[in-house]
Design a protein around this motif. Structure first.
Motif, PDB file in Angstrom:
ATOM      1  N   LEU A 108      -5.735  -8.063  13.779  1.00  0.00           N
ATOM      2  CA  LEU A 108      -7.069  -7.872  13.198  1.00  0.00           C
ATOM      3  C   LEU A 108      -8.092  -7.508  14.282  1.00  0.00           C
ATOM      4  O   LEU A 108      -8.027  -8.033  15.400  1.00  0.00           O
ATOM      5  N   SER A 109      -9.065  -6.706  13.924  1.00  0.00           N
ATOM      6  CA  SER A 109     -10.148  -6.405  14.865  1.00  0.00           C
ATOM      7  C   SER A 109     -10.846  -7.687  15.291  1.00  0.00           C
ATOM      8  O   SER A 109     -11.254  -7.838  16.452  1.00  0.00           O
ATOM      9  N   THR A 110     -11.007  -8.626  14.368  1.00  0.00           N
ATOM     10  CA  THR A 110     -11.622  -9.919  14.675  1.00  0.00           C
ATOM     11  C   THR A 110     -10.906 -10.587  15.850  1.00  0.00           C
ATOM     12  O   THR A 110     -11.547 -11.144  16.745  1.00  0.00           O
ATOM     13  N   THR A 114      -6.011  -1.937  14.424  1.00  0.00           N
ATOM     14  CA  THR A 114      -7.417  -2.346  14.594  1.00  0.00           C
ATOM     15  C   THR A 114      -8.334  -1.147  14.422  1.00  0.00           C
ATOM     16  O   THR A 114      -8.300  -0.213  15.220  1.00  0.00           O
ATOM     17  N   THR A 115      -9.170  -1.193  13.393  1.00  0.00           N
ATOM     18  CA  THR A 115      -9.913   0.002  13.014  1.00  0.00           C
ATOM     19  C   THR A 115     -11.434  -0.152  13.044  1.00  0.00           C
ATOM     20  O   THR A 115     -12.151   0.760  12.654  1.00  0.00           O
ATOM     21  N   ALA A 116     -11.925  -1.310  13.494  1.00  0.00           N
ATOM     22  CA  ALA A 116     -13.384  -1.506  13.545  1.00  0.00           C
ATOM     23  C   ALA A 116     -14.009  -0.590  14.594  1.00  0.00           C
ATOM     24  O   ALA A 116     -13.338  -0.107  15.505  1.00  0.00           O
ATOM     25  N   GLU A 117     -15.286  -0.400  14.475  1.00  0.00           N
ATOM     26  CA  GLU A 117     -16.061   0.362  15.450  1.00  0.00           C
ATOM     27  C   GLU A 117     -16.041  -0.368  16.798  1.00  0.00           C
ATOM     28  O   GLU A 117     -16.137  -1.593  16.846  1.00  0.00           O
ATOM     29  N   ASN A 138      -9.212   0.083   5.548  1.00  0.00           N
ATOM     30  CA  ASN A 138      -7.838  -0.044   6.033  1.00  0.00           C
ATOM     31  C   ASN A 138      -7.105  -1.284   5.518  1.00  0.00           C
ATOM     32  O   ASN A 138      -5.892  -1.266   5.401  1.00  0.00           O
ATOM     33  N   GLY A 139      -7.843  -2.341   5.218  1.00  0.00           N
ATOM     34  CA  GLY A 139      -7.211  -3.555   4.713  1.00  0.00           C
ATOM     35  C   GLY A 139      -6.384  -3.311   3.456  1.00  0.00           C
ATOM     36  O   GLY A 139      -5.423  -4.028   3.173  1.00  0.00           O
ATOM     37  N   PHE A 140      -6.766  -2.280   2.691  1.00  0.00           N
ATOM     38  CA  PHE A 140      -6.080  -1.966   1.430  1.00  0.00           C
ATOM     39  C   PHE A 140      -4.800  -1.158   1.628  1.00  0.00           C
ATOM     40  O   PHE A 140      -4.125  -0.841   0.659  1.00  0.00           O
ATOM     41  N   GLN A 169       2.260   1.586   6.191  1.00  0.00           N
ATOM     42  CA  GLN A 169       1.461   2.185   7.271  1.00  0.00           C
ATOM     43  C   GLN A 169       1.507   1.349   8.551  1.00  0.00           C
ATOM     44  O   GLN A 169       1.605   1.870   9.664  1.00  0.00           O
ATOM     45  N   PHE A 170       1.465   0.017   8.387  1.00  0.00           N
ATOM     46  CA  PHE A 170       1.373  -0.858   9.559  1.00  0.00           C
ATOM     47  C   PHE A 170       2.672  -0.831  10.363  1.00  0.00           C
ATOM     48  O   PHE A 170       2.650  -0.889  11.595  1.00  0.00           O
ATOM     49  N   ALA A 171       3.797  -0.714   9.649  1.00  0.00           N
ATOM     50  CA  ALA A 171       5.092  -0.614  10.320  1.00  0.00           C
ATOM     51  C   ALA A 171       5.201   0.730  11.049  1.00  0.00           C
ATOM     52  O   ALA A 171       5.694   0.797  12.179  1.00  0.00           O
TER      53      ALA A 171
END
Ligand code: 1QQ
Length: 375
Positions: A107-109, A130-133, A255-257, A305-307
Motif C-alpha cells: 500500500l502507498s500508506t 503503489t499508485t499515490a502521488e 487502483n484499489g478496484f 494485475q497485482f500478480a
C-alpha cells in the motif's frame, strides 16, 4: 607468443569473467546470487493484494533462477497492511547486509513509511502496486512499476464521460489511507477540469461496513456517475450496498478496484465498474498467454494485475542485476535507474528521470461479472 598470452591472461583474469569476484557469484560458472527483500500485505482485510503479489514474484523467481544467469533468493515479510509493521519488517530486511534491494510494501500508506528509510540506507526499493502521488519523489533509490492514479484515473474518467455523457458526479473516498486520499484528489481535480458538476463528496474509513448514510446522500443527489476511491473490501461493499439501494449508475474506481476480489465480494453488483489498468488478462500477447497458463498451473487460478506487476518487477530487478554484474547495492541502483524499454507482461516499460513509470494504460469495465476492455 602463446606462453606470453597465457601468462598475461593469468595475471589479468583474462576474458573479463566475474566468476572469481567475492560475494556476487558462486562456483557454477558465474551465476550472480542475490537476496531480495519483500514486504507484502499478506494477512488482514487486503491480503489478496499481497497474495497475488507474492505469487507473481515466486513465479518470476523460479523462471529467472532456471535461466541461470542470476539466482534470486526472496526473503518475504508480512506487513498486514499497516505502516508500522511494514517499517519494522523493512528494517529487519535492511539490517541484513546481504539484502540487495527491496520490493514493496503493497500500500502507498505503507510505502511512505518505508521508502524514506530505504533511501537513506542507499537500498533500492520498488513499489509494484503503489499508485499515490509523490512515490518516486521520495528519493533517488525509490522506484515503482505501477501506474500512478494521476495518470490512470483521468484516463478512466475521460472514457467513462465520453461514453455515458455524464455531467453530474458524486464522489466517495476513504479519508484514512494515502492512496484513497490521493485518488480522490485526482478525481476531484479531474472532475473540475472536465467541467463536471460535483453534487456531493462523501467519506468513509477502513473496515467500515455500513455506507447507508453516504449512499443515501448520493442517491438523493442523483449523479450520472460515481467516482469512488477505495481499497477492494470497502469498494466492493459500497457497490453492493449502492445497487441494493437502487443506485445503478456506473462507478469509476481507482487502483484499489483492480482486484478480482471486487467481483468475489460484490458479485453482480460490481457490474458497471470502470477502472484503468496496465493489465489486460485476455490479451493475445504470447507473453501474457504463457504467463496465464503457468500461473494457473502453479496456483489454480488466473493472475490479476497485482500478480502481473510483481512478476514484471522481479524481471526488471533481474535485468538490472545482470547489467550491474554483481550483487552490489550501488551498482544495482545505477543499473536499475537506467532501465529502458523493458518488454514485460505490461508492455514496454521505462523509468523516467525520477524513477516513475513510462508505460501505457488501458481502461476496463466489469460487465456480466467479468473484467472486459472498455469500448
Ligand atoms: C496503493 C494502491 C493499492 C490499491 C495497492 C494494493 O494502489 O496503496 O497505492
Amino acid at each position: 607468443t602463446l606462453m606470453l598470452v597465457l601468462m598475461l591472461c593469468l595475471l589479468t583474469a583474462c576474458g573479463g569473467s566475474s566468476a572469481g569476484e567475492e560475494g556476487s557469484t558462486n562456483s557454477n560458472g558465474g551465476t550472480i546470487q542475490a537476496k531480495i527483500g519483500v514486504v507484502s500485505y499478506l494477512t488482514g482485510a487486503g491480503a489478496a493484494y499481497g497474495e497475488a503479489i507474492t505469487e507473481g514474484l515466486k513465479l518470476a523467481q523460479s523462471e529467472i533462477n532456471e535461466q541461470g544467469e542470476v539466482n534470486i533468493d526472496l526473503v518475504i515479510e508480512d506487513s498486514a497492511g499497516e505502516a508500522e509493521q511494514a517499517l519494522s519488517a523493512a528494517q529487519k530486511l535492511m539490517n541484513d547486509e546481504e539484502i540487495l534491494a527491496i520490493i514493496g510494501p503493497t500500500l502507498s500508506t505503507e510505502f511512505f513509511a518505508v521508502a524514506p528509510e530505504a533511501d537513506l540506507n542507499g537500498i533500492s526499493i520498488m513499489g509494484t502496486s503503489t499508485t499515490a502521488e509523490g512515490i518516486p519523489e521520495i528519493g533517488d533509490y525509490v522506484f515503482r512499476n505501477s501506474i500512478p492514479e494521476a495518470l490512470a484515473i483521468p484516463t478512466a474518467m475521460e472514457k467513462a464521460v465520453e461514453r455515458t455523457g455524464a455531467k453530474k458526479v458524486a464522489l466517495i473516498y476513504g479519508n484514512d489511507d494515502v492512496l484513497t486520499k490521493s485518488g480522490f484528489d485526482t478525481m476531484k481535480k479531474t472532475a473540475e477540469e472536465m467541467g463536471l458538476e460535483i453534487l456531493t463528496i462523501e467519506t468513509f474509513q477502513k473496515g467500515q461496513s455500513d455506507y447507508n448514510a453516504q449512499l443515501t446522500k448520493i442517491k438523493n443527489a442523483d449523479p450520472d456517475l460515481i467516482l469512488a476511491s477505495a481499497l477492494y473490501n470497502e469498494g466492493a461493499v459500497i457497490m453492493d450496498q449502492a445497487r441494493k439501494m437502487g443506485i445503478d449508475v456506473p462507478f469509476v474506481g481507482g487502483n484499489g478496484f483492480n482486484s478480482p476480489q471486487v467481483l468475489e465480494i460484490a458479485g453482480d453488483a460490481a457490474n458497471g465498474l470502470i477502472v484503468a489498468t496496465p493489465w489486460f488478462g485476455e490479451s493475445e500477447d504470447p507473453k501474457v498467454v504463457e504467463f496465464n497458463k503457468k500461473y494457473e498451473e502453479a496456483y489454480g487460478k488466473l493472475p490479476d494485475q497485482f500478480a502481473a506487476q510483481s512478476y514484471d518487477a522481479l524481471y526488471i530487478y533481474a535485468d538490472a542485476l545482470k547489467r550491474a554484474g554483481e550483487a552490489d547495492r550501488e551498482l544495482f541502483h545505477e543499473a536499475l535507474a537506467e532501465t529502458k524499454n523493458f518488454e514485460g507482461l505490461l508492455g514496454n516499460f521505462s523509468f523516467d528521470e525520477i524513477g516513475d513509470v513510462v508505460m501505457d494504460v488501458k481502461v476496463v469495465e466489469i460487465k456480466d461479472g467479468k473484467f472486459v476492455e472498455f469500448q
